[in-house]
Scaffold this motif. Structure first.
Motif, PDB file in Angstrom:
ATOM      1  N   SER A 139      31.041  54.119  30.951  1.00  0.00           N
ATOM      2  CA  SER A 139      30.850  52.966  31.830  1.00  0.00           C
ATOM      3  C   SER A 139      29.376  52.812  32.159  1.00  0.00           C
ATOM      4  N   HIS A 143      31.276  47.471  39.624  1.00  0.00           N
ATOM      5  CA  HIS A 143      31.365  46.199  40.333  1.00  0.00           C
ATOM      6  C   HIS A 143      32.345  46.343  41.493  1.00  0.00           C
ATOM      7  N   PHE A 163      35.604  38.347  37.413  1.00  0.00           N
ATOM      8  CA  PHE A 163      35.465  39.738  37.837  1.00  0.00           C
ATOM      9  C   PHE A 163      36.308  40.651  36.949  1.00  0.00           C
ATOM     10  N   ALA A 164      37.532  40.228  36.668  1.00  0.00           N
ATOM     11  CA  ALA A 164      38.460  41.052  35.892  1.00  0.00           C
ATOM     12  C   ALA A 164      37.981  41.275  34.463  1.00  0.00           C
ATOM     13  N   LEU A 166      34.897  41.725  33.536  1.00  0.00           N
ATOM     14  CA  LEU A 166      33.684  42.536  33.462  1.00  0.00           C
ATOM     15  C   LEU A 166      33.990  43.900  32.850  1.00  0.00           C
ATOM     16  N   THR A 169      33.233  49.838  35.628  1.00  0.00           N
ATOM     17  CA  THR A 169      34.178  50.295  36.646  1.00  0.00           C
ATOM     18  C   THR A 169      34.384  49.201  37.688  1.00  0.00           C
ATOM     19  N   LEU A 170      35.632  48.852  37.953  1.00  0.00           N
ATOM     20  CA  LEU A 170      35.967  47.848  38.962  1.00  0.00           C
ATOM     21  C   LEU A 170      36.508  48.554  40.199  1.00  0.00           C
ATOM     22  N   PHE A 172      37.857  48.092  44.243  1.00  0.00           N
ATOM     23  CA  PHE A 172      38.381  47.175  45.267  1.00  0.00           C
ATOM     24  C   PHE A 172      38.462  47.923  46.589  1.00  0.00           C
ATOM     25  N   LEU A 186      44.569  41.539  36.963  1.00  0.00           N
ATOM     26  CA  LEU A 186      43.804  42.245  35.943  1.00  0.00           C
ATOM     27  C   LEU A 186      44.521  42.176  34.589  1.00  0.00           C
ATOM     28  N   LYS A 191      42.928  42.872  30.890  1.00  0.00           N
ATOM     29  CA  LYS A 191      42.875  44.335  30.957  1.00  0.00           C
ATOM     30  C   LYS A 191      44.187  44.898  30.408  1.00  0.00           C
ATOM     31  N   GLY A 236      39.157  51.528  35.498  1.00  0.00           N
ATOM     32  CA  GLY A 236      38.145  51.706  34.458  1.00  0.00           C
ATOM     33  C   GLY A 236      38.302  53.032  33.751  1.00  0.00           C
TER      34      GLY A 236
END
Length: 506
Positions: A139, A143, A163-164, A166, A169-170, A172, A186, A191, A236
């Motif tokens: 990664s 974000h 956003f999804a 990108l 690493t996501l 929330f 996602l 994803k 991620g």
């Protein structure tokens, strides 16, 4: 005209009290008023000067919730009064902390301000769980999105699709209640269901829990484990890694409820936290000084009559020397005096005032102190014993039996400040240990706790600083589970550490 104060926006970090910055602590220690939300650790409030104002503005059951606009105006009003204000926030002020709105409010009024960054849970909670936000060849970016402001209609924000998609690493924050919506979004935006995912509950705090899975399985895993808030969702490839620390402090994971005077409680909490424990003060003892009372005034006037001064606590040492200066005298009046101290902590405090201890018993208790004095006090020498109003009667009983002449004077009393019974009960339900550092602390606890609270002691390990405190506890129908071999803060920490690790090995 009164000079305008300043406003400092300070990030308290993710919850672990050790993760606040040195600069943040400095601002807390110098402020006139602290304005704070619900904090993961109220330990930070102990750093605020005793005379400073504390204003809670967050949402808590039974408390008024101050709107953001009201908070903004409060900061302005306090600064206009000439006060230096710390606005203390969890995490970092600018990571979904609405710090920007507060900066705009005070800057419009020409009020000087400073932002002191805090460690954000978006990085720290992941690291605590062993998940790196970035990792070479896995990664290259991370974000962050708030999961708290998903639309009321059960729809995702308009920019969620971007956003999804990108890479990296996501993360929330505050999104656990919207986990199904986030997972669905996602998956719908490309994803794969096999994408690693995790949820971290109470990151960096005792009770931290981590569940790992994939987008296909994470909801079920969260439900099975009963994961609750506060929690962070991570999606991620790095989530499949496990870099959790292999080094652990001796009290890591232990929760200790502390009782005692402000100074002693602060020292004990510092010692326990350095050993890895999470601490909370459930009953604090406040000194009510009598150093300016008639009895002590007479004692200061008659210092030449005393051959020994006997100290049974560090508090007595501090109060005595403060009173000495306030009486218009100084240490030169004590050149002829010998000093006795009940233990190492008291002797160490005496040394701060330039005096070594002439006698200290091998066993740190009042009875041993009195027995030892019988062999070192010469005939005709008079003792001054300035101490707490709730001091052990054994000391003077033994001196009386030996025919030693003394003046036993109440130098201070102890008054308690405690949590409300319901709040104390909630703290004890989560605690592994409850500490007592004096017999007066034991009495105060049982006088104020009530049956519902004392019943909780069956589910918790009770720790006493020494045998006398343990005997006082037995008078209330409860035996100590752990008694320190050394009657000091360090001794208590060592005793709890041994007990905690013995339990971990079983």
């Amino acid at each position: 005209m009164k000079e305008t104060g300043k406003v400092f926006l300070v990030g308290a970090g993710p919850g672990d009290p050790g993760l606040i910055t040195e600069k943040g602590l400095k601002r807390l220690r110098e402020c006139d008023v602290v304005v704070y939300d619900h904090l993961a650790s109220e330990r930070f409030l102990d750093e605020v000067p005793e005379e400073s104002q504390r204003i809670y503005v967050g949402k808590k059951a039974g408390c008024h919730y101050m709107k953001q606009e009201e908070i903004n105006q409060l900061l302005v009003d306090l600064a206009r009064e000439g006060k230096n204000v710390v606005r203390l926030k969890g995490g970092d002020p600018f990571v979904f902390g609405r710090g920007g709105e507060e900066v705009m409010a005070v800057s419009r009024e020409g009020i000087p301000f400073e932002v002191v960054s805090g460690v954000t849970s978006a990085v720290a909670a992941l690291a605590s769980a062993g998940i790196p936000v970035t990792h070479r060849a896995v990664s290259r970016s991370f974000h962050i999105m708030t999961g708290h402001t998903m639309t009321e209609a059960g729809k995702l924000p308009l920019d969620f699709s971007e956003f999804a998609k990108l890479s990296g690493t996501l993360i929330f924050l505050m999104g656990l209640t919207h986990l199904p919506l986030i997972v669905k979004g996602l998956l719908e935006n490309g994803k794969p269901g096999s994408m690693p995912a995790a949820v971290i509950e109470k990151g960096t705090l005792p009770g931290q829990r981590v569940v790992r899975g994939t987008l296909d399985t994470v909801e079920q895993r969260v439900a099975e484990e009963g994961i609750g808030t506060p929690a962070i969702i991570v999606v991620g490839e790095v989530t499949a890694l496990d870099f959790a620390s292999t080094y652990h402090e001796p009290l890591e994971g232990a929760r200790v409820a502390v009782t005692g005077t402000d100074l002693l409680a602060a020292k004990l909490r510092k010692s326990l936290e350095e050993a890895g424990a999470y601490t909370e003060c459930v009953l604090s003892m406040e000194l009510e000084s009598h150093r300016s009372g008639e009895a002590m005034k007479t004692a200061y006037e008659r210092l030449a009559d005393y051959g020994w001064i006997v100290f049974t606590s560090a508090n007595a040492v501090r109060e005595f020397f403060l009173g000495l200066l306030e009486s218009g005298r100084d240490n030169r009046r004590l050149g002829h005096v010998k000093f006795a101290a009940v233990g190492k902590g008291t002797a160490k405090e005496l040394l701060q005032y330039g005096f070594t201890t002439d006698y200290m018993p091998e066993e740190y208790c009042a009875a041993a102190l009195a027995e030892g004095l019988k062999s070192v006090v010469k005939e005709g020498e008079r003792l001054l014993i300035p101490r707490s109003g709730k001091g052990s009667p054994e000391l003077v009983e033994i001196l009386d039996s030996a025919g030693i002449v003394y003046d036993d004077i109440v130098l201070y009393d102890v008054a308690e400040r405690r949590k409300e019974a319901k709040e104390m009960a909630e703290s004890l339900k989560k605690a592994d240990y409850l500490t007592f550092a004096s017999g007066s602390g034991v009495d105060a606890f049982f006088e104020n706790a009530g049956e519902d609270v004392t019943a909780l002691l069956d589910e918790i390990r009770v720790v006493c600083i020494g045998d006398i405190t343990a005997r006082k506890l037995e008078e209330h129908g409860r035996k100590a589970d752990v008694t320190a071999a050394r009657f000091t803060v360090e001794g208590m920490t060592e005793a709890i550490s041994r007990d905690w690790n013995r339990g971990s090995e079983n």
